[in-house]
Enzyme design. Sequence first.
Site, mmCIF file in Angstrom:
data_model
loop_
_atom_site.group_PDB
_atom_site.id
_atom_site.type_symbol
_atom_site.label_atom_id
_atom_site.label_comp_id
_atom_site.label_asym_id
_atom_site.label_seq_id
_atom_site.Cartn_x
_atom_site.Cartn_y
_atom_site.Cartn_z
ATOM 1 N N SER A 177 82.200 -74.551 -153.363
ATOM 2 C CA SER A 177 81.101 -75.041 -154.183
ATOM 3 C C SER A 177 81.251 -76.551 -154.406
ATOM 4 C CB SER A 177 81.049 -74.256 -155.497
ATOM 5 O OG SER A 177 79.863 -74.519 -156.198
ATOM 6 N N GLU A 237 73.662 -66.632 -149.833
ATOM 7 C CA GLU A 237 73.637 -67.798 -150.719
ATOM 8 C C GLU A 237 72.302 -68.531 -150.626
ATOM 9 O OE1 GLU A 237 77.215 -70.188 -151.312
ATOM 10 O OE2 GLU A 237 77.988 -69.259 -149.497
ATOM 11 N N HIS A 280 77.121 -66.643 -153.489
ATOM 12 C CA HIS A 280 77.907 -67.842 -153.783
ATOM 13 C C HIS A 280 79.239 -67.522 -154.462
ATOM 14 C CE1 HIS A 280 78.312 -72.173 -154.199
ATOM 15 N NE2 HIS A 280 78.683 -71.995 -155.458
#
Length: 302
Positions: A177, A237, A280
Site C-alpha cells: 500500500s 483491488e 487490498h
Amino acid sequence: MPRALGILLSLALLAQGAPAVARPVADQPMDAPVLREASAYRFGTLEMDSADGARHYRVWIGQPASLDAATPVAYLLDGNAAMSALDTDLLNRLAQRPAPPVLVAVGYATPLRIERSARTFDYTPRIGGAAEQRDPLTAAPSGGADAFLDFLTQRLRPLIDQRLKRESSRQLLWGHSYGGLLVLHALMTRPETFQVYAAASPSLWWGNGAIAADRPGMELRLRGSRPQLLLMRGDLEPASPTAAAEPGVVRDAAAKRLLESLRQLDGLEARYETFPGLGHGPMLAASLRHTLEWLSQGVPAQ
C-alpha cells in the site's frame, strides 16, 4: 508523438484517483505469535528514533540458524503488520530453502498493527515545494519518504551489517500500500540502494499520481545498477480508494501502464503478479509470504 512524451502522458494517467476519500478505520492491536513460538529463526530488536525525534521505530531482526555470503536480507516495511503476518510454519520452510533470508521488519514502537500517522509521513514522497504537505486520506503530515530512506540506508543498514558481521550482496525492500509506494519511490530515485524491490498494492493514486514524477531520468540513475522489481496486486483491488464506486474504471490499468514504462529501461528487470480473489487488505500477508518464499529460493527472477 515522441516516445518520451508518450511515456510521461501515460504515467500522468496514474492521476485517476480520488481527491476526497474516506478515512481508514481504527487498526487492530499487533499480534505476532512468531515472537512467542519456537521456530528455526531467532529474533532480536532495535529501538531507534527518526532524525527529527518525531517517530519512534522498533525493528525486529530475524536470523536463520546460519549465514553465508549468499544469505539475502529482506527489509520489510510496516514491520508490526509484517511480523503479525508471519507464522512458524513459514519460517521453518524458509530455513530449509537454499537461501533463507534475514528478516528486518521495520516497524514502530506502538502496540498497534499499523501506525498510521508515522507511516503516512515516512512512506510518501514530497510534492513540489510547499512548506506543509497533508495526506488525502488522513490529513496527517506527509512527504518524508527521502528522510526515511536515509534512515534505512545510512543509519539502520550499518547496524544490521554490524550485527550480521557481513554486508549482503542481495538486499530486498518490501512494502504494501503506502509501503509499496515507498518501494517504487526508492527504485525510481535510488535504484542502486537495493537489489530487489517488492511493491505490493502500491498506492499509485496517491497525490494524483505523484509517483510519475520519479520516472524521468531513471535511465541515468540506473547506470551500473541492475535491480529487479516485483510488482504485485490482487485482482479484486480497486484502482483507488473510491474507484470501486466508479463505473468503467479498469482496476489494474495504472499498475500495468507503470510496468510497461519501466520495462522499457535497460538494466531493470520488472515482473508483475496478480493474486486471484484478493482485495487490498489481504494482499499484505499474501504478498509478503510470496516474496519471502521466492527470495529464499536464491534464484533471480526471470
